[in-house]
Design a protein around this motif. Structure first.
Motif, PDB file in Angstrom:
ATOM      1  N   ASP A  75      29.169   1.956-159.444  1.00 11.84           N
ATOM      2  CA  ASP A  75      30.271   2.693-160.051  1.00 11.84           C
ATOM      3  C   ASP A  75      30.196   4.159-159.642  1.00 11.84           C
ATOM      4  N   GLY A  76      31.306   4.693-159.192  1.00 16.54           N
ATOM      5  CA  GLY A  76      31.362   6.089-158.784  1.00 16.54           C
ATOM      6  C   GLY A  76      32.647   6.372-158.046  1.00 16.54           C
ATOM      7  N   THR A  77      32.741   7.575-157.530  1.00 17.66           N
ATOM      8  CA  THR A  77      33.936   7.992-156.795  1.00 17.66           C
ATOM      9  C   THR A  77      33.522   8.748-155.543  1.00 17.66           C
ATOM     10  N   ILE A  78      34.260   8.498-154.468  1.00 19.28           N
ATOM     11  CA  ILE A  78      34.056   9.195-153.198  1.00 19.28           C
ATOM     12  C   ILE A  78      35.416   9.717-152.752  1.00 19.28           C
ATOM     13  N   GLU A  79      35.487  10.990-152.384  1.00 18.76           N
ATOM     14  CA  GLU A  79      36.710  11.569-151.822  1.00 18.76           C
ATOM     15  C   GLU A  79      36.349  12.255-150.519  1.00 18.76           C
ATOM     16  N   THR A  80      37.069  11.899-149.453  1.00 15.89           N
ATOM     17  CA  THR A  80      36.783  12.446-148.127  1.00 15.89           C
ATOM     18  C   THR A  80      38.022  13.095-147.537  1.00 15.89           C
ATOM     19  N   THR A  81      37.820  14.263-146.943  1.00 13.57           N
ATOM     20  CA  THR A  81      38.844  14.923-146.149  1.00 13.57           C
ATOM     21  C   THR A  81      38.339  14.951-144.714  1.00 13.57           C
ATOM     22  N   CYS A  82      39.235  14.759-143.773  1.00 14.84           N
ATOM     23  CA  CYS A  82      38.880  14.822-142.364  1.00 14.84           C
ATOM     24  C   CYS A  82      39.849  15.766-141.672  1.00 14.84           C
ATOM     25  N   LYS A  83      39.308  16.679-140.876  1.00 10.95           N
ATOM     26  CA  LYS A  83      40.128  17.599-140.093  1.00 10.95           C
ATOM     27  C   LYS A  83      39.844  17.341-138.616  1.00 10.95           C
ATOM     28  N   VAL A  84      40.864  16.917-137.896  1.00 10.96           N
ATOM     29  CA  VAL A  84      40.753  16.630-136.472  1.00 10.96           C
ATOM     30  C   VAL A  84      41.299  17.832-135.697  1.00 10.96           C
ATOM     31  N   THR A  85      40.502  18.340-134.765  1.00 11.84           N
ATOM     32  CA  THR A  85      40.876  19.513-133.975  1.00 11.84           C
ATOM     33  C   THR A  85      41.448  19.084-132.631  1.00 11.84           C
ATOM     34  N   LEU A  86      42.645  19.563-132.325  1.00  8.15           N
ATOM     35  CA  LEU A  86      43.294  19.361-131.036  1.00  8.15           C
ATOM     36  C   LEU A  86      43.332  20.723-130.361  1.00  8.15           C
ATOM     37  N   GLU A  87      42.799  20.797-129.142  1.00  7.38           N
ATOM     38  CA  GLU A  87      42.795  22.085-128.449  1.00  7.38           C
ATOM     39  C   GLU A  87      43.159  21.916-126.987  1.00  7.38           C
ATOM     40  N   LYS A  88      43.567  23.018-126.400  1.00  6.47           N
ATOM     41  CA  LYS A  88      43.955  23.050-124.989  1.00  6.47           C
ATOM     42  C   LYS A  88      42.775  22.651-124.118  1.00  6.47           C
ATOM     43  N   SER A 101      34.437  15.930-144.666  1.00  2.00           N
ATOM     44  CA  SER A 101      33.896  16.597-145.843  1.00  2.00           C
ATOM     45  C   SER A 101      34.016  15.619-147.000  1.00  2.00           C
ATOM     46  N   VAL A 102      32.881  15.250-147.594  1.00  2.00           N
ATOM     47  CA  VAL A 102      32.881  14.232-148.638  1.00  2.00           C
ATOM     48  C   VAL A 102      32.286  14.777-149.926  1.00  2.00           C
ATOM     49  N   THR A 103      32.908  14.400-151.022  1.00  3.73           N
ATOM     50  CA  THR A 103      32.427  14.715-152.357  1.00  3.73           C
ATOM     51  C   THR A 103      32.317  13.396-153.106  1.00  3.73           C
ATOM     52  N   GLY A 104      31.240  13.222-153.823  1.00  4.71           N
ATOM     53  CA  GLY A 104      31.110  11.992-154.574  1.00  4.71           C
ATOM     54  C   GLY A 104      29.929  11.998-155.506  1.00  4.71           C
ATOM     55  N   GLY A 108      23.705   6.815-161.768  1.00  2.36           N
ATOM     56  CA  GLY A 108      22.308   6.924-161.374  1.00  2.36           C
ATOM     57  C   GLY A 108      22.072   7.407-159.953  1.00  2.36           C
ATOM     58  N   LEU A 109      23.109   7.864-159.295  1.00  8.14           N
ATOM     59  CA  LEU A 109      23.008   8.301-157.904  1.00  8.14           C
ATOM     60  C   LEU A 109      22.428   9.711-157.842  1.00  8.14           C
ATOM     61  N   ASP A 110      21.490   9.921-156.931  1.00  2.52           N
ATOM     62  CA  ASP A 110      20.941  11.270-156.754  1.00  2.52           C
ATOM     63  C   ASP A 110      21.426  11.847-155.425  1.00  2.52           C
ATOM     64  N   LYS A 111      21.287  13.155-155.292  1.00  2.78           N
ATOM     65  CA  LYS A 111      21.799  13.875-154.129  1.00  2.78           C
ATOM     66  C   LYS A 111      21.182  13.374-152.826  1.00  2.78           C
ATOM     67  N   ALA A 112      19.888  13.140-152.797  1.00  4.11           N
ATOM     68  CA  ALA A 112      19.215  12.708-151.564  1.00  4.11           C
ATOM     69  C   ALA A 112      19.755  11.360-151.087  1.00  4.11           C
ATOM     70  N   THR A 113      19.952  10.427-152.006  1.00  2.72           N
ATOM     71  CA  THR A 113      20.485   9.107-151.639  1.00  2.72           C
ATOM     72  C   THR A 113      21.917   9.235-151.155  1.00  2.72           C
ATOM     73  N   PHE A 114      22.712  10.053-151.842  1.00  2.00           N
ATOM     74  CA  PHE A 114      24.101  10.261-151.448  1.00  2.00           C
ATOM     75  C   PHE A 114      24.167  10.813-150.021  1.00  2.00           C
ATOM     76  N   GLU A 115      23.364  11.839-149.747  1.00  2.00           N
ATOM     77  CA  GLU A 115      23.393  12.463-148.420  1.00  2.00           C
ATOM     78  C   GLU A 115      22.867  11.525-147.340  1.00  2.00           C
ATOM     79  N   GLU A 116      21.828  10.752-147.638  1.00  2.00           N
ATOM     80  CA  GLU A 116      21.291   9.786-146.668  1.00  2.00           C
ATOM     81  C   GLU A 116      22.334   8.717-146.348  1.00  2.00           C
ATOM     82  N   CYS A 117      22.979   8.197-147.379  1.00  2.00           N
ATOM     83  CA  CYS A 117      24.002   7.171-147.168  1.00  2.00           C
ATOM     84  C   CYS A 117      25.211   7.735-146.426  1.00  2.00           C
ATOM     85  N   ALA A 118      25.583   8.987-146.727  1.00  2.00           N
ATOM     86  CA  ALA A 118      26.707   9.618-146.047  1.00  2.00           C
ATOM     87  C   ALA A 118      26.403   9.787-144.559  1.00  2.00           C
ATOM     88  N   GLN A 119      25.197  10.190-144.234  1.00  2.00           N
ATOM     89  CA  GLN A 119      24.812  10.369-142.832  1.00  2.00           C
ATOM     90  C   GLN A 119      24.850   9.032-142.088  1.00  2.00           C
TER      91      GLN A 119
END
Length: 143
Positions: A75-88, A101-104, A108-119
């Motif tokens: 149980d939890g929530t994940i919100e992700t934004t993605c910015k794609v860069t187009l350049e010359k 960029s993810v927030t979630g 019982g989730l801890d920061k280390a597990t969240f970051e490891e899973c995100a990576q």
């Protein structure tokens, strides 16, 4: 077994004056306008980079949810934004970056597990594998 998804585009006229429409096989997008003006001049409509950003954000978010479920979180929530860069790039353009960029947080989730899973999700979601560009990730744990 392969899962095949479809998309289609039609462009009428050429160059800056042309106007296009893009659709998905599922019908989630149907004849959405796109063209030079929606891509470079803020005219209402979409553009290929915006569609890639939405696809990458949704693919990564689903992959992260499965990583977290695999660690026993349900149980939890994940919100992700993605910015794609187009350049010359010389005479044309290239997609040079996809910035996630993810927030979630959740039960019982801890920061280390969240970051490891995100990576792991960033490295292994199918769209991350498809994109041959720099992919960055910013995590924001809100547990």
């Amino acid at each position: 077994m392969a899962n095949i998804s479809t998309g289609s585009a039609k462009y009428e006229g050429f160059g800056k004056d042309g106007k296009g429409h893009v659709s998905t096989g599922s019908g989630a997008l149907k004849d959405q306008p796109y063209g030079f003006k929606t891509r470079f001049e803020d005219e209402p409509g979409t553009n290929p980079e915006e569609l890639i950003a939405a696809a990458h954000a949704s693919c990564f978010t689903m992959a992260l949810s499965f990583q977290l479920a695999g660690k026993g979180h349900s149980d939890g929530t994940i919100e992700t934004t993605c910015k794609v860069t187009l350049e010359k790039d010389g005479e044309g353009f290239k997609v040079s970056k996809s910035a996630l960029s993810v927030t979630g947080g959740g039960d019982g989730l801890d920061k280390a597990t969240f970051e490891e899973c995100a990576q792991t999700a960033k490295e292994n979601c199918p769209l991350s594998k498809l994109l041959d560009t720099e992919i960055t990730l910013e995590t924001n744990f809100n547990g």
